[in-house]
Write a protein that holds these residues in place. Structure first.
Motif, PDB file in Angstrom:
ATOM      1  N   SER A 186       8.609   6.848  -1.056  1.00 34.06           N
ATOM      2  CA  SER A 186       8.422   6.475  -2.461  1.00 34.06           C
ATOM      3  C   SER A 186       7.921   5.043  -2.538  1.00 34.06           C
ATOM      4  CB  SER A 186       9.741   6.617  -3.236  1.00 34.06           C
ATOM      5  OG  SER A 186      10.744   5.777  -2.683  1.00 34.06           O
ATOM      6  N   GLY A 187       7.549   4.638  -3.745  1.00 32.95           N
ATOM      7  CA  GLY A 187       7.123   3.258  -3.976  1.00 32.95           C
ATOM      8  C   GLY A 187       5.865   2.863  -3.234  1.00 32.95           C
ATOM      9  N   ALA A 188       5.013   3.823  -2.917  1.00 28.85           N
ATOM     10  CA  ALA A 188       3.845   3.529  -2.085  1.00 28.85           C
ATOM     11  C   ALA A 188       2.743   2.833  -2.883  1.00 28.85           C
ATOM     12  CB  ALA A 188       3.303   4.810  -1.467  1.00 28.85           C
ATOM     13  N   SER A 189       2.065   1.924  -2.186  1.00 28.87           N
ATOM     14  CA  SER A 189       0.915   1.224  -2.765  1.00 28.87           C
ATOM     15  C   SER A 189      -0.129   1.026  -1.683  1.00 28.87           C
ATOM     16  CB  SER A 189       1.352  -0.135  -3.336  1.00 28.87           C
ATOM     17  OG  SER A 189       0.235  -0.852  -3.820  1.00 28.87           O
ATOM     18  N   LEU A 190      -1.368   1.422  -1.948  1.00 29.07           N
ATOM     19  CA  LEU A 190      -2.497   1.235  -1.043  1.00 29.07           C
ATOM     20  C   LEU A 190      -3.510   0.326  -1.716  1.00 29.07           C
ATOM     21  CD1 LEU A 190      -1.138   3.839   0.129  1.00 29.07           C
ATOM     22  CD2 LEU A 190      -3.433   4.649   0.674  1.00 29.07           C
ATOM     23  N   SER A 191      -4.064  -0.621  -0.978  1.00 28.60           N
ATOM     24  CA  SER A 191      -5.038  -1.539  -1.572  1.00 28.60           C
ATOM     25  C   SER A 191      -6.098  -1.915  -0.544  1.00 28.60           C
ATOM     26  CB  SER A 191      -4.346  -2.804  -2.093  1.00 28.60           C
ATOM     27  OG  SER A 191      -3.684  -3.493  -1.045  1.00 28.60           O
ATOM     28  N   THR A 192      -7.250  -2.317  -1.056  1.00 20.42           N
ATOM     29  CA  THR A 192      -8.369  -2.732  -0.215  1.00 20.42           C
ATOM     30  C   THR A 192      -8.782  -4.136  -0.613  1.00 20.42           C
ATOM     31  OG1 THR A 192      -9.133  -0.446  -0.061  1.00 20.42           O
ATOM     32  CG2 THR A 192     -10.710  -2.151   0.547  1.00 20.42           C
ATOM     33  N   GLN A 193      -8.693  -5.064   0.330  1.00 23.44           N
ATOM     34  CA  GLN A 193      -9.022  -6.457   0.041  1.00 23.44           C
ATOM     35  C   GLN A 193     -10.502  -6.769   0.222  1.00 23.44           C
ATOM     36  OE1 GLN A 193      -5.854  -5.871   2.019  1.00 23.44           O
ATOM     37  NE2 GLN A 193      -5.285  -5.705  -0.127  1.00 23.44           N
ATOM     38  N   VAL A 194     -11.188  -6.032   1.087  1.00 20.10           N
ATOM     39  CA  VAL A 194     -12.620  -6.249   1.325  1.00 20.10           C
ATOM     40  C   VAL A 194     -13.328  -4.942   0.992  1.00 20.10           C
ATOM     41  CG1 VAL A 194     -14.369  -6.950   2.994  1.00 20.10           C
ATOM     42  CG2 VAL A 194     -12.044  -7.874   3.180  1.00 20.10           C
ATOM     43  N   PRO A 195     -13.836  -4.793  -0.238  1.00 17.06           N
ATOM     44  CA  PRO A 195     -14.363  -3.496  -0.683  1.00 17.06           C
ATOM     45  C   PRO A 195     -15.724  -3.126  -0.101  1.00 17.06           C
ATOM     46  CG  PRO A 195     -14.575  -5.129  -2.417  1.00 17.06           C
ATOM     47  CD  PRO A 195     -13.776  -5.778  -1.337  1.00 17.06           C
ATOM     48  N   LYS A 196     -16.486  -4.117   0.371  1.00 17.38           N
ATOM     49  CA  LYS A 196     -17.803  -3.843   0.946  1.00 17.38           C
ATOM     50  C   LYS A 196     -17.971  -4.623   2.244  1.00 17.38           C
ATOM     51  CE  LYS A 196     -20.275  -2.784  -3.351  1.00 17.38           C
ATOM     52  NZ  LYS A 196     -21.474  -3.078  -4.176  1.00 17.38           N
ATOM     53  N   ARG A 197     -18.677  -4.008   3.192  1.00 10.79           N
ATOM     54  CA  ARG A 197     -18.941  -4.660   4.474  1.00 10.79           C
ATOM     55  C   ARG A 197     -20.391  -4.417   4.887  1.00 10.79           C
ATOM     56  NH1 ARG A 197     -14.697  -6.558   7.276  1.00 10.79           N
ATOM     57  NH2 ARG A 197     -12.620  -6.130   6.413  1.00 10.79           N
ATOM     58  N   PRO A 198     -20.944  -5.350   5.657  1.00  6.21           N
ATOM     59  CA  PRO A 198     -22.335  -5.180   6.078  1.00  6.21           C
ATOM     60  C   PRO A 198     -22.479  -4.047   7.093  1.00  6.21           C
ATOM     61  CG  PRO A 198     -21.372  -7.117   7.127  1.00  6.21           C
ATOM     62  CD  PRO A 198     -20.379  -6.633   6.117  1.00  6.21           C
ATOM     63  N   LEU A 199     -23.611  -3.355   7.018  1.00  6.16           N
ATOM     64  CA  LEU A 199     -23.865  -2.267   7.946  1.00  6.16           C
ATOM     65  C   LEU A 199     -24.248  -2.823   9.310  1.00  6.16           C
ATOM     66  CD1 LEU A 199     -25.949   0.157   5.675  1.00  6.16           C
ATOM     67  CD2 LEU A 199     -23.467   0.043   6.000  1.00  6.16           C
ATOM     68  N   PHE A 214       5.408   1.030   1.588  1.00  4.38           N
ATOM     69  CA  PHE A 214       6.192   2.119   1.002  1.00  4.38           C
ATOM     70  C   PHE A 214       7.636   2.008   1.485  1.00  4.38           C
ATOM     71  CE2 PHE A 214       4.617   3.673   5.045  1.00  4.38           C
ATOM     72  CZ  PHE A 214       5.632   4.437   5.589  1.00  4.38           C
ATOM     73  N   THR A 215       8.511   2.736   0.825  1.00  5.25           N
ATOM     74  CA  THR A 215       9.889   2.871   1.282  1.00  5.25           C
ATOM     75  C   THR A 215      10.106   4.310   1.736  1.00  5.25           C
ATOM     76  OG1 THR A 215      10.732   3.428  -0.920  1.00  5.25           O
ATOM     77  CG2 THR A 215      10.704   1.094  -0.305  1.00  5.25           C
ATOM     78  N   ALA A 216      11.141   4.517   2.528  1.00  6.86           N
ATOM     79  CA  ALA A 216      11.412   5.846   3.058  1.00  6.86           C
ATOM     80  C   ALA A 216      12.906   6.119   3.037  1.00  6.86           C
ATOM     81  CB  ALA A 216      10.883   5.975   4.482  1.00  6.86           C
ATOM     82  N   ARG A 217      13.222   7.386   2.901  1.00  4.47           N
ATOM     83  CA  ARG A 217      14.606   7.848   3.065  1.00  4.47           C
ATOM     84  C   ARG A 217      14.620   8.783   4.266  1.00  4.47           C
ATOM     85  NH1 ARG A 217      16.798  12.439   1.517  1.00  4.47           N
ATOM     86  NH2 ARG A 217      15.156  12.836  -0.024  1.00  4.47           N
ATOM     87  N   PHE A 218      15.449   8.464   5.247  1.00  2.32           N
ATOM     88  CA  PHE A 218      15.566   9.298   6.428  1.00  2.32           C
ATOM     89  C   PHE A 218      16.506  10.470   6.153  1.00  2.32           C
ATOM     90  CE2 PHE A 218      13.953   5.337   7.906  1.00  2.32           C
ATOM     91  CZ  PHE A 218      13.318   5.552   9.128  1.00  2.32           C
ATOM     92  N   GLU A 219      16.421  11.512   6.975  1.00  2.00           N
ATOM     93  CA  GLU A 219      17.297  12.663   6.807  1.00  2.00           C
ATOM     94  C   GLU A 219      18.773  12.278   6.918  1.00  2.00           C
ATOM     95  OE1 GLU A 219      16.235  15.827   9.438  1.00  2.00           O
ATOM     96  OE2 GLU A 219      14.293  16.184   8.472  1.00  2.00           O
ATOM     97  N   SER A 220      19.054  11.207   7.675  1.00  2.00           N
ATOM     98  CA  SER A 220      20.432  10.738   7.826  1.00  2.00           C
ATOM     99  C   SER A 220      20.944  10.002   6.600  1.00  2.00           C
ATOM    100  CB  SER A 220      20.508   9.799   9.028  1.00  2.00           C
ATOM    101  OG  SER A 220      19.739   8.621   8.778  1.00  2.00           O
ATOM    102  N   ASN A 230       0.555   8.691  -7.449  1.00  2.00           N
ATOM    103  CA  ASN A 230       1.425   9.067  -8.567  1.00  2.00           C
ATOM    104  C   ASN A 230       2.353   7.933  -8.980  1.00  2.00           C
ATOM    105  OD1 ASN A 230       1.069  12.161  -9.146  1.00  2.00           O
ATOM    106  ND2 ASN A 230       0.999  11.953  -6.916  1.00  2.00           N
ATOM    107  N   GLY A 231       1.834   6.704  -8.891  1.00  2.00           N
ATOM    108  CA  GLY A 231       2.571   5.552  -9.379  1.00  2.00           C
ATOM    109  C   GLY A 231       3.821   5.214  -8.596  1.00  2.00           C
ATOM    110  N   GLY A 232       3.863   5.605  -7.324  1.00  2.00           N
ATOM    111  CA  GLY A 232       5.025   5.303  -6.486  1.00  2.00           C
ATOM    112  C   GLY A 232       6.117   6.342  -6.531  1.00  2.00           C
ATOM    113  N   ALA A 233       5.837   7.495  -7.120  1.00  2.00           N
ATOM    114  CA  ALA A 233       6.854   8.542  -7.223  1.00  2.00           C
ATOM    115  C   ALA A 233       7.312   8.991  -5.844  1.00  2.00           C
ATOM    116  CB  ALA A 233       6.288   9.750  -7.985  1.00  2.00           C
ATOM    117  N   ALA A 234       8.551   9.504  -5.796  1.00  2.00           N
ATOM    118  CA  ALA A 234       9.086  10.010  -4.541  1.00  2.00           C
ATOM    119  C   ALA A 234       8.367  11.302  -4.158  1.00  2.00           C
ATOM    120  CB  ALA A 234      10.581  10.261  -4.674  1.00  2.00           C
ATOM    121  N   VAL A 235       8.047  11.423  -2.876  1.00  2.00           N
ATOM    122  CA  VAL A 235       7.385  12.612  -2.353  1.00  2.00           C
ATOM    123  C   VAL A 235       8.161  13.090  -1.119  1.00  2.00           C
ATOM    124  CG1 VAL A 235       5.263  13.563  -1.368  1.00  2.00           C
ATOM    125  CG2 VAL A 235       5.136  11.840  -3.193  1.00  2.00           C
TER     126      VAL A 235
END
Length: 398
Positions: free
Chosen positions: A212-225, A253-259, A387-392
């Motif tokens: 849950s609480g996941a966030s993905l981001s890109t700091q360098v959106p374009k790069r030279p070929l 992100f955060t995680a919940r283990f089976e334990s 999904n805005g950080g929803a638990a999956v």
């Protein structure tokens, strides 16, 4: 399995930095842990960049360089092969190798897509050859020792796992747009380096049940070929034309283990000043341990000593008391170091132990099924981010 009297003929597909690590590992397998393997024939290194392949073959003592992976498949004398190329190529190469009766050690992540990873796991279920995945950090003496502490209950009930893998290979915005920057969300930093810290977490603390609480981001959106081939993370001549970066530079992100254990994770390929910053802390009610790959020959350990005045984190120097060290180093003495090259050697030895049916093998390599699970966790992180950080929930372990 290969009989003990017959040499094992090995090849590596891919001559970049990871491919060379596999090549060096195979070269060294009979120098560690005593007898137990038949002779190893260093047959071939294959790469579409034939000059790169020829250089790697010369450096590591392989008989020849081949211009394509198909040439490895077609060579009936080759028994075992490492796949160390772009993720999207893993599935077709693995399928062809298995069909040809060859044992396969595939680099992580398992494939370029979850669909391909599932197909590879299904391929493994029907294969009569060894199939394995290169989670190299499982071979770190320090990481294996921390796992042993946890398994023996020496940290008490676990309360938190905090893992990160921070690298700086993508901090230069003028770095070339290589294959690492192409692909769907989750195939960037999360798939490239996050796969390692996710596997380390489950290797030490058990299965992850949800994220849950996941966030993905890109700091360098374009790069030279690039104007030519890009090897590893190296700089290369680039054009004035730019292309879009398709995947993430940073993920958390955060995680919940089976334990019931809670975990926090962050990965980045734009972390300035950190060339290979895999690190984690494992906390329990009765102790804690910490590891940092920038100091690979040690780890920190703390527990409930009888007197509070002597408590505190202790630096444990890697030596023969740790897994893999005794028999795995030319100089079996504490404080002589250790690092990436040794882990690749131990991994190659474990793979070939499986291939040869060794009487006293090293712990077996991760399987395609294990690596599929990592990709399912990565997909759950991507879904949480969308999904805005929803638990999956992550599919349960088999």
């Amino acid at each position: 399995m290969t009989t003990s009297g017959k040499p094992i003929s090995v090849a590596v597909i891919g001559a970049g930095m990871a491919g060379r690590s596999h090549a060096a590992g195979y070269r060294n397998v009979n120098t560690v842990f005593g007898a137990g393997l038949p002779p190893v024939r260093l047959a071939a290194i294959a790469d579409a960049n034939i000059a790169l392949g020829e250089d790697a073959a010369r450096r590591y003592g392989y008989e020849k360089a081949l211009p394509s992976w198909e040439a490895v498949v077609e060579d009936p004398t080759i028994d075992a092969v490492s796949i160390v190329v772009g993720n999207s190529l893993h599935r077709p190469i693995a399928e062809a190798l298995v069909a040809a009766g060859k044992h396969v050690l595939c680099e992580k992540p398992l494939a370029g897509s979850l669909q391909d990873a599932r197909a590879m796991a299904e391929l493994e279920r029907g294969a009569d050859v060894v199939t394995a995945v290169g989670y190299t950090f499982r071979r770190s003496p320090a990481i294996a020792a921390i796992r042993d502490h946890v398994r023996r209950g020496e940290l008490g009930g676990l309360t938190l796992f905090s893992g990160r893998y921070w690298c700086d290979y993508a901090t230069d915005p003028n770095g070339p747009l290589s294959w690492r920057f192409k692909g769907q969300p989750g195939s960037g930093a999360l798939g490239d380096i996050g796969a390692h810290v996710i596997d380390a977490a489950e290797y030490i603390a058990g299965p992850i049940a949800a994220v849950s609480g996941a966030s993905l981001s890109t700091q360098v959106p374009k790069r030279p070929l690039p104007l030519g081939a890009v090897v590893g993370h190296n700089a290369a001549p680039v054009s004035e034309e730019f292309g879009e970066v398709e995947n993430e530079d940073t993920a958390s992100f955060t995680a919940r283990f089976e334990s019931g254990l809670v975990g926090t994770f962050s990965v980045s390929r734009t972390a300035f000043g950190l060339p290979n910053g895999l690190a984690f802390d494992v906390l329990g009610l009765g102790g804690r341990a910490a590891f940092d790959q920038h100091r690979p020959a040690e780890y920190l350990f703390d527990d409930s000593q009888p007197q509070a005045r002597t408590r505190g984190a202790r630096q444990i120097i890697a030596g023969p008391q740790l897994p893999y060290f005794a028999g795995g180093y030319p100089m079996e003495a504490p404080g002589v170091g250790g690092g990436n090259a040794e882990m690749f050697t131990f991994q190659a030895r474990a793979f070939l132990d499986q291939v040869a049916g060794a009487a006293e093998p090293l712990p077996a390599c991760a399987t395609f099924a294990d690596a599929l699970r990592t990709m399912e966790i990565i997909q759950a992180v991507v879904a949480s981010s969308h999904n805005g950080g929803a638990a999956v929930t992550v599919p349960p372990t088999a």
